[in-house]
Write a protein that holds these residues in place. Structure first.
Motif, PDB file in Angstrom:
ATOM      1  N   GLU A 122       0.829  -1.220   0.000  1.00 16.00           N
ATOM      2  CA  GLU A 122       0.000   0.000   0.000  1.00 16.00           C
ATOM      3  C   GLU A 122       0.862   1.269   0.000  1.00 16.00           C
ATOM      4  O   GLU A 122       0.430   2.314  -0.472  1.00 16.00           O
ATOM      5  N   PHE A 123       2.082   1.154   0.555  1.00 10.64           N
ATOM      6  CA  PHE A 123       2.943   2.346   0.665  1.00 10.64           C
ATOM      7  C   PHE A 123       3.575   2.750  -0.674  1.00 10.64           C
ATOM      8  O   PHE A 123       4.017   3.882  -0.827  1.00 10.64           O
ATOM      9  N   VAL A 124       3.646   1.779  -1.619  1.00 13.68           N
ATOM     10  CA  VAL A 124       4.399   2.032  -2.849  1.00 13.68           C
ATOM     11  C   VAL A 124       3.862   3.263  -3.588  1.00 13.68           C
ATOM     12  O   VAL A 124       4.633   4.087  -4.100  1.00 13.68           O
ATOM     13  N   GLU A 125       2.539   3.405  -3.579  1.00 14.58           N
ATOM     14  CA  GLU A 125       1.942   4.524  -4.310  1.00 14.58           C
ATOM     15  C   GLU A 125       2.416   5.867  -3.721  1.00 14.58           C
ATOM     16  O   GLU A 125       2.785   6.790  -4.460  1.00 14.58           O
ATOM     17  N   VAL A 126       2.416   5.947  -2.388  1.00 17.36           N
ATOM     18  CA  VAL A 126       2.865   7.188  -1.734  1.00 17.36           C
ATOM     19  C   VAL A 126       4.352   7.432  -2.019  1.00 17.36           C
ATOM     20  O   VAL A 126       4.779   8.557  -2.294  1.00 17.36           O
ATOM     21  N   MET A 127       5.133   6.347  -1.972  1.00 12.36           N
ATOM     22  CA  MET A 127       6.579   6.495  -2.247  1.00 12.36           C
ATOM     23  C   MET A 127       6.774   7.091  -3.647  1.00 12.36           C
ATOM     24  O   MET A 127       7.585   7.992  -3.852  1.00 12.36           O
ATOM     25  N   ALA A 128       5.996   6.569  -4.616  1.00 10.80           N
ATOM     26  CA  ALA A 128       6.133   7.046  -5.995  1.00 10.80           C
ATOM     27  C   ALA A 128       5.653   8.493  -6.115  1.00 10.80           C
ATOM     28  O   ALA A 128       6.294   9.317  -6.777  1.00 10.80           O
ATOM     29  N   GLU A 129       4.539   8.806  -5.458  1.00  7.94           N
ATOM     30  CA  GLU A 129       4.004  10.174  -5.516  1.00  7.94           C
ATOM     31  C   GLU A 129       5.006  11.190  -4.991  1.00  7.94           C
ATOM     32  O   GLU A 129       5.257  12.215  -5.628  1.00  7.94           O
ATOM     33  N   GLU A 130       5.577  10.886  -3.843  1.00  5.74           N
ATOM     34  CA  GLU A 130       6.541  11.828  -3.246  1.00  5.74           C
ATOM     35  C   GLU A 130       7.783  11.963  -4.142  1.00  5.74           C
ATOM     36  O   GLU A 130       8.326  13.050  -4.299  1.00  5.74           O
ATOM     37  N   THR A 131       8.225  10.843  -4.707  1.00  2.00           N
ATOM     38  CA  THR A 131       9.417  10.906  -5.569  1.00  2.00           C
ATOM     39  C   THR A 131       9.112  11.724  -6.819  1.00  2.00           C
ATOM     40  O   THR A 131       9.926  12.568  -7.232  1.00  2.00           O
ATOM     41  N   ASN A 132       7.936  11.512  -7.406  1.00  2.00           N
ATOM     42  CA  ASN A 132       7.599  12.260  -8.620  1.00  2.00           C
ATOM     43  C   ASN A 132       7.453  13.753  -8.329  1.00  2.00           C
ATOM     44  O   ASN A 132       7.807  14.598  -9.152  1.00  2.00           O
TER      45      ASN A 132
END
Ligand code: HEM
Length: 452
Positions: A122-132
């Motif tokens: 579930e965290f992967v989406e947030v990780m990607a959002e913050e990185t982008n």
């Protein structure tokens, strides 16, 4: 030599070779100037197990996988966190990193579910959002210190995933406070005889101020969660009840667990990523492979945990970075009772240092140990190494609780950045290791970016 009082009259003590007492004093400047080099020198001079220290402070440096296994796994109850962690305890209180025994076990059981695979997915989406979000910001900034950027990014990620909070507004304050606290704590550790903490020396005053600042930031977060519960770790800790007594955790304990996770969860991963960028700047061919893999596996869609598992080469780059620049460069314990390591006696109260940095560059286990070669982590090659020759996340029951979180995050961040930029190392500032509590690049890692 140990005194009779220390050993008991009937016991003959066989201690490792090394330097102890007055002769050891001459090494103190070396120890504080280049701790890792100092440890390496001791092994070269005295062998695989070395004793070093002054008066009551005895340190055994161990390097052999079987001894490391004994300390961290087989006989782990005999080895508590030592001086290093006692000092760190001023920052982290009695959080998971620092607690012991049944209390630690209970807290670990409580916190573990927050790191289950399902949660990480579930965290992967947030990780990607913050990185982008960071990548967009980078497009207008051709030159940057990637180590600062990684600190901000990993802090934001741990804040949003575990604490469901937009903690970026706090991050400058907490980062500044943390840097001061870690620097001063490391200075105290290196001194062997630091001034008692209640003495109002300038260092002690600054250290206490930095710790107060961190406490007040996290207390603000706890207050927010009390008024507006969510499915984050703070609400979970505030809600938890002791299985036997039914009591809730004190707010101070919640604060200590939260600070531990915030700090342990961002500082280490940020350092790993910074070193990865440094290594890739020196190995453009490896960077091109990461880039090609990222474009092929991730395409333009939002990545999933499964995608990240398919970034095989990028993962090897991360593994190799953690070998060459392990953020947790030393693991330290204190013996509670007699034991034997490396064929020598270990008296109670001996400090044990496992220098992960030197372990990871030991030529007995690694060919060309100082060179960067991600392919040494191909499955077949990894199988041929002793298990404890590689342990960036520690081992045994106290192994890092956030290891899957960290690896997922590091692989994803590297891959997403590689899709968007090429870069060169800006050599105006030197790249120098600074082994504080974690292994940081002393002057940062400065990159000139090119959008692709
Ligand atoms: C590359 C990143 C990381 C590295 C290299 C790393 C390394 C380590 C190591 C070596 C230990 C064991 C220390 C010892 O035995 O004394 C540890 C423990 C711990 N780590 Fe990490 N860590 C990383 C990321 C994380 C993350 C992302 C989190 C949380 C979000 C985290 C939270 C913790 C905690 C709470 C402990 C204490 C566990 C216990 O004693 O039960 N770490 N870490």
């Amino acid at each position: 030599m140990l005194s009779l009082k220390e050993t008991g009259p009937e016991k003959r003590v066989h201690l490792p070779p090394g330097t102890f007492g007055i002769p050891a004093l001459r090494y103190l400047p070396f120890l504080s100037r280049d701790t890792i080099g100092f440890f390496r020198m001791l092994h070269e001079k005295y062998g695989k197990t070395v004793r070093f220290g002054i008066r009551q402070i005895a340190i055994h440096l161990i390097t052999q996988p079987e001894d490391i296994r004994r300390v961290l796994q087989e006989n782990n109850q005999n080895y508590h966190k030592g001086v290093f962690y006692r000092e760190l305890g001023r920052i982290l209180g009695r959080g998971l990193l620092n607690s012991e025994g049944e209390f630690w076990k209970k807290q670990r059981k409580l916190i573990q579910p927050s790191f289950h695979r399902q949660r990480i997915s579930e965290f992967v989406e947030v990780m990607a959002e913050e990185t982008n979000r960071m990548i967009d910001d980078w497009k207008s900034r051709p030159l940057l210190d990637v180590s600062k950027e990684m600190m901000h990014l990993t802090f934001a990620i741990v804040g949003r995933t575990l604490f469901k909070a937009e903690v970026t507004s706090y991050s400058d304050r907490i980062e500044a406070a943390l840097t001061i606290a870690l620097e001063l704590t490391t200075k105290r550790i290196k001194k062997l005889f630091p001034a008692p903490i209640h003495w109002p020396t300038p260092g002690n005053v600054r250290l206490k101020k930095a710790i107060r600042e961190m406490h007040s930031i996290v207390e603000e977060l706890i207050k927010e969660r009390k008024s507006k519960p969510s499915n984050d770790i703070i609400s979970m800790l505030l809600d938890a009840r002791d299985e036997e007594t039914g009591e809730r955790m004190s707010e101070i304990q919640v604060r200590d667990e939260a600070i531990t996770l915030l700090l342990a969860g961002h500082e280490t991963t940020a350092n790993a990523l910074s070193w990865a960028f440094y290594l890739l700047s020196q190995h453009p061919e490896a960077y091109e492979k990461v880039r090609a893999e990222s474009i092929r596996v991730l395409g333009d869609r939002t990545p999933s945990l499964e995608d990240i598992q398919n970034l095989i080469y990028t993962r090897r780059v991360v593994d190799e970075t953690l070998r060459l620049y392990p953020p947790a460069w030393v693991i330290e314990r204190r013996a509670m009772d007699w034991d034997r390591l490396g064929g020598y006696d270990v008296p109670p109260n001996t400090n044990i240092s496992i220098c992960i940095f030197n372990l990871h560059r030991n030529p007995e286990f690694w060919e060309n140990p100082d060179s960067f070669d991600p392919d040494r982590f191909e499955e077949e090659k990894s199988k041929q190494r002793p298990k404890n020759a590689y342990m960036p996340f520690g081992g045994g029951p106290r192994v890092c609780i956030g290891n899957v979180f960290a690896l997922t995050e590091a692989v994803l961040v590297l891959a997403l950045i590689a899709k968007s930029f090429r870069f060169r190392l800006n050599t105006k500032k030197p790249v120098v290791m600074e082994p504080l509590v974690t292994l940081r690049p002393k002057y940062g890692i400065h990159l000139d970016l090119v959008s692709t």
